[in-house]
Design a protein around this motif. Structure first.
Motif, PDB file in Angstrom:
ATOM      1  N   GLN A 108      42.182  47.705  35.636  1.00 27.81           N
ATOM      2  CA  GLN A 108      42.437  46.858  36.795  1.00 27.81           C
ATOM      3  C   GLN A 108      41.429  45.708  36.881  1.00 27.81           C
ATOM      4  OE1 GLN A 108      41.876  47.838  41.301  1.00 27.81           O
ATOM      5  NE2 GLN A 108      43.865  48.655  40.722  1.00 27.81           N
ATOM      6  N   ALA A 109      40.180  45.962  36.510  1.00 30.35           N
ATOM      7  CA  ALA A 109      39.153  44.919  36.540  1.00 30.35           C
ATOM      8  C   ALA A 109      39.524  43.767  35.612  1.00 30.35           C
ATOM      9  CB  ALA A 109      37.794  45.505  36.144  1.00 30.35           C
ATOM     10  N   SER A 112      31.273  46.464  34.641  1.00 31.13           N
ATOM     11  CA  SER A 112      32.563  45.917  34.215  1.00 31.13           C
ATOM     12  C   SER A 112      32.483  44.422  33.987  1.00 31.13           C
ATOM     13  CB  SER A 112      33.641  46.219  35.257  1.00 31.13           C
ATOM     14  OG  SER A 112      33.328  45.606  36.496  1.00 31.13           O
ATOM     15  N   ALA A 133      38.645  47.140  42.067  1.00 29.99           N
ATOM     16  CA  ALA A 133      38.220  46.504  40.819  1.00 29.99           C
ATOM     17  C   ALA A 133      38.600  45.028  40.784  1.00 29.99           C
ATOM     18  CB  ALA A 133      38.820  47.245  39.627  1.00 29.99           C
ATOM     19  N   SER A 134      37.944  44.230  41.603  1.00 33.72           N
ATOM     20  CA  SER A 134      38.186  42.788  41.610  1.00 33.72           C
ATOM     21  C   SER A 134      36.882  42.061  41.875  1.00 33.72           C
ATOM     22  CB  SER A 134      39.213  42.410  42.682  1.00 33.72           C
ATOM     23  OG  SER A 134      38.653  42.507  43.972  1.00 33.72           O
ATOM     24  N   PRO A 163      29.291  49.544  39.501  1.00 35.25           N
ATOM     25  CA  PRO A 163      30.584  49.456  38.807  1.00 35.25           C
ATOM     26  C   PRO A 163      31.018  48.015  38.552  1.00 35.25           C
ATOM     27  CG  PRO A 163      30.682  51.106  40.550  1.00 35.25           C
ATOM     28  CD  PRO A 163      29.407  50.340  40.745  1.00 35.25           C
ATOM     29  N   TYR A 164      30.672  47.117  39.476  1.00 31.99           N
ATOM     30  CA  TYR A 164      31.031  45.709  39.311  1.00 31.99           C
ATOM     31  C   TYR A 164      30.167  45.031  38.249  1.00 31.99           C
ATOM     32  CZ  TYR A 164      33.255  46.697  43.804  1.00 31.99           C
ATOM     33  OH  TYR A 164      34.005  47.246  44.803  1.00 31.99           O
ATOM     34  N   PHE A 194      40.111  51.879  36.647  1.00 36.21           N
ATOM     35  CA  PHE A 194      39.195  50.869  37.180  1.00 36.21           C
ATOM     36  C   PHE A 194      38.987  49.739  36.174  1.00 36.21           C
ATOM     37  CE2 PHE A 194      35.031  49.000  37.939  1.00 36.21           C
ATOM     38  CZ  PHE A 194      35.069  48.754  39.301  1.00 36.21           C
ATOM     39  N   LEU A 195      38.725  50.077  34.926  1.00 33.90           N
ATOM     40  CA  LEU A 195      38.449  49.050  33.926  1.00 33.90           C
ATOM     41  C   LEU A 195      39.693  48.251  33.592  1.00 33.90           C
ATOM     42  CD1 LEU A 195      36.019  50.991  31.584  1.00 33.90           C
ATOM     43  CD2 LEU A 195      35.460  49.297  33.320  1.00 33.90           C
ATOM     44  N   GLU A 241      35.641  44.279  28.830  1.00 31.46           N
ATOM     45  CA  GLU A 241      34.738  44.948  29.761  1.00 31.46           C
ATOM     46  C   GLU A 241      33.328  44.390  29.582  1.00 31.46           C
ATOM     47  OE1 GLU A 241      32.685  49.355  30.289  1.00 31.46           O
ATOM     48  OE2 GLU A 241      34.412  49.093  28.969  1.00 31.46           O
ATOM     49  N   LEU A 258      32.300  55.219  36.888  1.00 33.73           N
ATOM     50  CA  LEU A 258      32.894  53.887  36.879  1.00 33.73           C
ATOM     51  C   LEU A 258      31.899  52.856  36.365  1.00 33.73           C
ATOM     52  CD1 LEU A 258      34.824  53.748  40.300  1.00 33.73           C
ATOM     53  CD2 LEU A 258      35.641  54.541  38.065  1.00 33.73           C
TER      54      LEU A 258
END
Length: 456
Positions: A349-350, A90, A45-46, A86-87, A346-347, A311, A217
């Protein structure tokens, strides 16, 4: 149709101008190290991971994608689709960035199928923006539908077995296992899954949409909810998506072989589609004009402004006049159950990796990157730093949108203004999203030209 769970270009905050390479309880005790970015499911998650994923997909965004995008080769074998959702959901990377990179490698004609699928994401969000009552009506429907199913001696065991992957249809069980273990499913698998849920198991579409939203995700309120309605024949009345044994055997052959049980249970698929009755009130579909949000703000000399990351808006970079930055703690996705640990992790960490990146890139900014803040804590943060206003990326309809409405009122009580910053990309699409997708589809070349994303 684009993913059952389907940018944020904010003018002065356009990422193209400055490109940079758990459980619910845990959210209240967010003390993890922001520099620790770990793999969650099959994803990191980056923003850096998002850009690497885009680069690895670009060569296959034309012919490979067009020819093989419908094939489910099995769990974790999704090389012929982008796996960028997912990217995107987010906000770590935007649809606009993706389109720019794809069109630098391929002509619009060759990459049109992929570009079209990217437009589906913004179409769903725009369609829901034109119907701002629908999300709240859907949210209220979930509780009553869940209670009704759990009180039904026939439906309850079917629902529980479907959620746990203990049905008589082996490939369905394989999909639910992958969903829960990785937070991801191939798009075609999502369509088959939804069709089996609705027409074979005869379960409410809204509970299936809720299950996906809690575990994916890339869960997106508009895309996920409206795609389930599309499968059920409610988005385009009378047009349903019916999963068949022949279609699954053809396009999921690799998964069936991997499972070792072949097509067991596929003979039980419904051979005909039920007519699904609309269960949302007519008020859910009341049309409203989409209010365009400003993409640029100016700052008075002595004014202090903060930026709140949420988000969906994580690819943005605060403008020079921003003095402080923080992240909003995740809100619940469902009134029925908590989101999965994978989704929450995930969220979280994003957002925290974004705060860490911003703190590294702009040393003058005072960044609250030790933890994410609740609505009450955002108000206290703004008061502590004597902020006159807080900027935030506009959140389309969904839980984050509802949270920001509450925050706007709480900040306003202390004479602090919450300013929502719009996306020129989104707004150029949403104005054509009131009707069916193919009205928008005819406008794609024109929209791309208006945004200077493709040559005339």
């Amino acid at each position: 149709m684009q993913s059952l769970s389907r940018d944020m270009n904010m003018g002065i905050l356009d990422p193209q101008e400055k490109m940079s390479p758990g459980s619910q309880g845990d959210l209240f005790q967010d003390t993890s190290n922001a520099s620790e970015v770990k793999r969650i499911g099959g994803f990191v998650a980056s923003r850096e991971a998002a850009l690497r994923g885009l680069e690895s997909f670009l060569s296959g965004a034309a012919d490979d994608y067009r020819k093989k995008r419908n094939v489910d080769f099995g769990s974790n074998k999704h090389a012929f689709v982008s796996q960028l959702s997912p990217y995107i959901s987010s906000g770590l990377i935007s649809e606009k960035e993706i389109i720019i990179q794809v069109l630098e490698r391929h002509s619009l004609d060759k990459a049109y199928k992929f570009i079209q699928e990217v437009f589906w994401r913004s179409y769903w969000k725009g369609w829901l923006e034109h119907r701002p009552n629908l999300w709240q009506c859907y949210w209220e429907l979930l509780t009553s539908s869940f209670d009704s199913v759990m009180a039904n001696p026939v439906a309850e065991p079917i629902y529980l077995k479907a959620c746990e992957g203990q049905t008589d249809i082996a490939v369905f069980n394989s999909w639910i296992k992958e969903l829960k273990e990785t937070g991801y499913l191939h798009n075609h698998a999502r369509m088959w899954f939804a069709s089996i849920w609705i027409f074979t198991f005869k379960l409410p579409w809204e509970l299936g949409a809720d299950l996906f939203y809690r575990y994916l995700l890339d869960g997106d309120p508009a895309t996920n909810t409206l795609s389930w309605r599309w499968v059920a024949g409610l988005h385009t009345r009378g047009k349903i998506y019916l999963a068949t044994k022949q279609n699954i055997a053809k396009f999921a052959k690799g998964r069936l072989l991997d499972m070792g049980v072949g097509d067991r249970g596929l003979e039980n698929l419904s051979q005909g589609a039920l007519t699904i009755q609309e269960n949302l009130p007519s008020s859910a579909f009341k049309l409203a004009a989409v209010q365009e949000k400003r993409a640029n703000y100016q700052c008075e000399p002595d004014e202090r402004r903060g930026f709140l990351f949420t988000e969906g808006g994580l690819s943005t970079i605060p403008p020079d006049f921003i003095t402080n930055a923080a992240g909003l703690r995740l809100e619940g996705r469902s009134p029925i159950e908590s989101s999965s640990d994978l989704v929450n992790s995930f969220l979280r960490q994003a957002i925290r990796s974004t705060l860490s990146r911003i703190a590294t890139e702009d040393k003058r900014l005072l960044v609250e990157d030790r933890r994410l803040l609740s609505i009450r804590e955002v108000v206290e943060w703004a008061k502590k730093h004597q902020l006159n206003s807080v900027l935030v990326a506009y959140a389309p309809q969904g839980p984050c949108h509802e949270a920001l409405k509450v925050l706007k009122g709480e900040l306003g009580f202390h004479d602090i203004e919450l300013k929502e910053v719009g996306s020129a990309y989104d707004q150029s699409i949403w104005r054509h999203s009131r009707r069916g997708f193919f009205h928008l589809n005819n406008k794609i070349p024109e929209i791309l030209q208006s945004l200077d994303l493709v040559r005339p």
